[in-house]
Design a protein around this motif. Structure first.
Motif, short mmCIF file in Angstrom:
data_model
loop_
_atom_site.label_atom_id
_atom_site.label_comp_id
_atom_site.label_asym_id
_atom_site.label_seq_id
_atom_site.Cartn_x
_atom_site.Cartn_y
_atom_site.Cartn_z
N GLU A 63 -23.37 -70.48 -2.10
CA GLU A 63 -22.32 -69.50 -2.39
C GLU A 63 -21.20 -70.09 -3.25
O GLU A 63 -20.70 -71.19 -2.98
N SER A 71 -18.36 -57.68 -3.09
CA SER A 71 -18.57 -58.44 -4.32
C SER A 71 -18.75 -57.51 -5.52
O SER A 71 -18.36 -57.85 -6.64
N LYS A 116 -25.26 -69.83 2.33
CA LYS A 116 -23.91 -70.36 2.46
C LYS A 116 -23.75 -71.62 1.62
O LYS A 116 -22.69 -71.84 1.00
N THR A 174 -23.50 -62.94 -7.06
CA THR A 174 -22.25 -63.03 -6.31
C THR A 174 -22.40 -62.36 -4.95
O THR A 174 -22.86 -61.22 -4.86
N TRP A 175 -22.01 -63.10 -3.91
CA TRP A 175 -22.08 -62.54 -2.56
C TRP A 175 -21.14 -63.32 -1.64
O TRP A 175 -20.74 -64.44 -1.95
N LYS A 176 -20.82 -62.68 -0.54
CA LYS A 176 -20.25 -63.37 0.60
C LYS A 176 -21.32 -63.37 1.69
O LYS A 176 -21.77 -62.30 2.12
N THR A 177 -21.72 -64.54 2.08
CA THR A 177 -22.88 -64.66 2.96
C THR A 177 -22.73 -63.83 4.22
O THR A 177 -23.69 -63.18 4.67
#
Length: 332
Positions: free
Chosen positions: A75, A104, A72, A40-43
């Motif tokens: 994601e 995250s 991206k 889990t990540w936010k780019t």
């Protein structure tokens, strides 16, 4: 028997598609693993826009793009992970996801009871403190790391409130796929010996299943292995992942190894006790021996079955006096 905890690493092999992610969960359930894990990540919070892709990522994706562009595309959103957690619950399999940045991590704290920290964060002191502050068991991967860096990470985690017994350290080699000569499984034992109280395991990036099975034989309490629905799918990790039938074979092989390890005591099994009389031997007369005769070695031989005097008592029999007549072939 201590059961190895098997994590099926879906990672990014959903290719950014939640429907494919659910198929991966179904495959993990079918294989019989204990948990399925995502990332889990936010780019925008993870990587700068000009960061280059790793060589293996370029080779496996056949794309020349930035890490930002690749990540991206892969994601998933936070609502997607909430949906995947609920889907795992309906399938009775543990949901896990590795956070790759602080936001995250805070989000996942509401979804999971265990945290997996990836190798890339081994030296990320503020991130380690954040995870430790959640007060949940931690699985720590150590790819690319020196033993001194593992020591520092454990110090940070425990200083922030975790007990050593709440931490499992995974040996890993961050190369996809990892060549056998780069595995160095004995490093897992080095970690175990260096930090008493810490459990150890192995995060496997090799092709095939044999190295994971060997790690279990050496005492790994957790095995993590990437899997996919099809190695030919586009994406950075598919080629170094197991397909469904291989994942199922891995689980069966690990369970067989666990069963074979036993409790370490050397004694006959119940099934061996049946065979013991048939396969072991007894002392017999190889000639006529009359009662009252002193028995000498040339009067004796050894034959199956083992329901008479054991040849382990050979020296006791030699020099004793025959209490009755023996025909050739009779048990003494």
């Amino acid at each position: 028997m201590v059961k190895t905890f098997i994590i099926a690493e879906a990672g990014v092999n959903h290719n950014g598609n939640i429907a494919l992610a659910k198929q991966l969960i179904d495959s993990a359930v079918e294989a019989g693993v204990d948990a399925v894990k995502f990332q889990t990540w936010k780019t925008e919070l993870l990587v700068s826009k000009d960061a280059e892709m790793a060589a293996y990522q370029i080779e496996n994706t056949h794309k020349k793009e930035s890490q930002f562009e690749m990540l991206k595309r892969l994601e998933l959103s936070y609502p997607d992970f909430i949906e995947l957690k609920a889907y795992c619950d309906t399938k009775n399999i543990l949901f896990l996801s590795t956070p790759d940045e602080h936001e995250s991590a805070r989000f996942l704290n509401g979804l999971q009871s265990v945290f997996k920290i990836g190798s890339g964060e081994l030296t990320n002191v503020p991130f380690l403190r954040l995870i430790a502050g959640f007060g949940k068991p931690v699985i720590l991967s150590t790819g690319m790391g020196y033993l001194s860096e593992v020591e520092q990470a454990l110090f940070v985690l425990t200083e922030a409130g975790l007990a050593l017994t709440d931490i499992t350290v995974l040996h890993a080699t961050t190369d996809y796929p990892t060549a056998p000569q780069d595995v160095n499984l004995r490093a897992m034992l080095t970690i175990q010996n260096a930090f008493p109280g810490v459990k150890v395991g192995y995060s496997d990036h090799t092709l095939g299943i044999e190295v994971s099975v060997a790690a279990v034989a050496l005492g790994a309490s957790i095995i993590e292995k990437h899997f996919t629905l099809d190695k030919a799918m586009p994406g950075p990790d598919h080629k170094a992942s197991l397909e469904p039938a291989e994942l199922k074979a891995l689980v069966q092989a690990i369970r067989n190894v666990e069963a074979s390890l036993g409790d370490g005591r050397k004694l006959p099994t119940s099934t061996e006790m049946v065979n013991r009389k048939l396969v072991r031997k007894s002392i017999i007369a190889n000639t006529y021996i009359s009662a009252g005769t002193e028995i000498t070695a040339d009067m004796l031989d050894v034959r199956r079955p083992g329901d008479g005097i054991s040849p382990s008592r050979w020296d006791e029999v030699i020099g004793s006096i025959a209490k009755k007549d023996y025909q050739s072939g009779d048990l003494i």
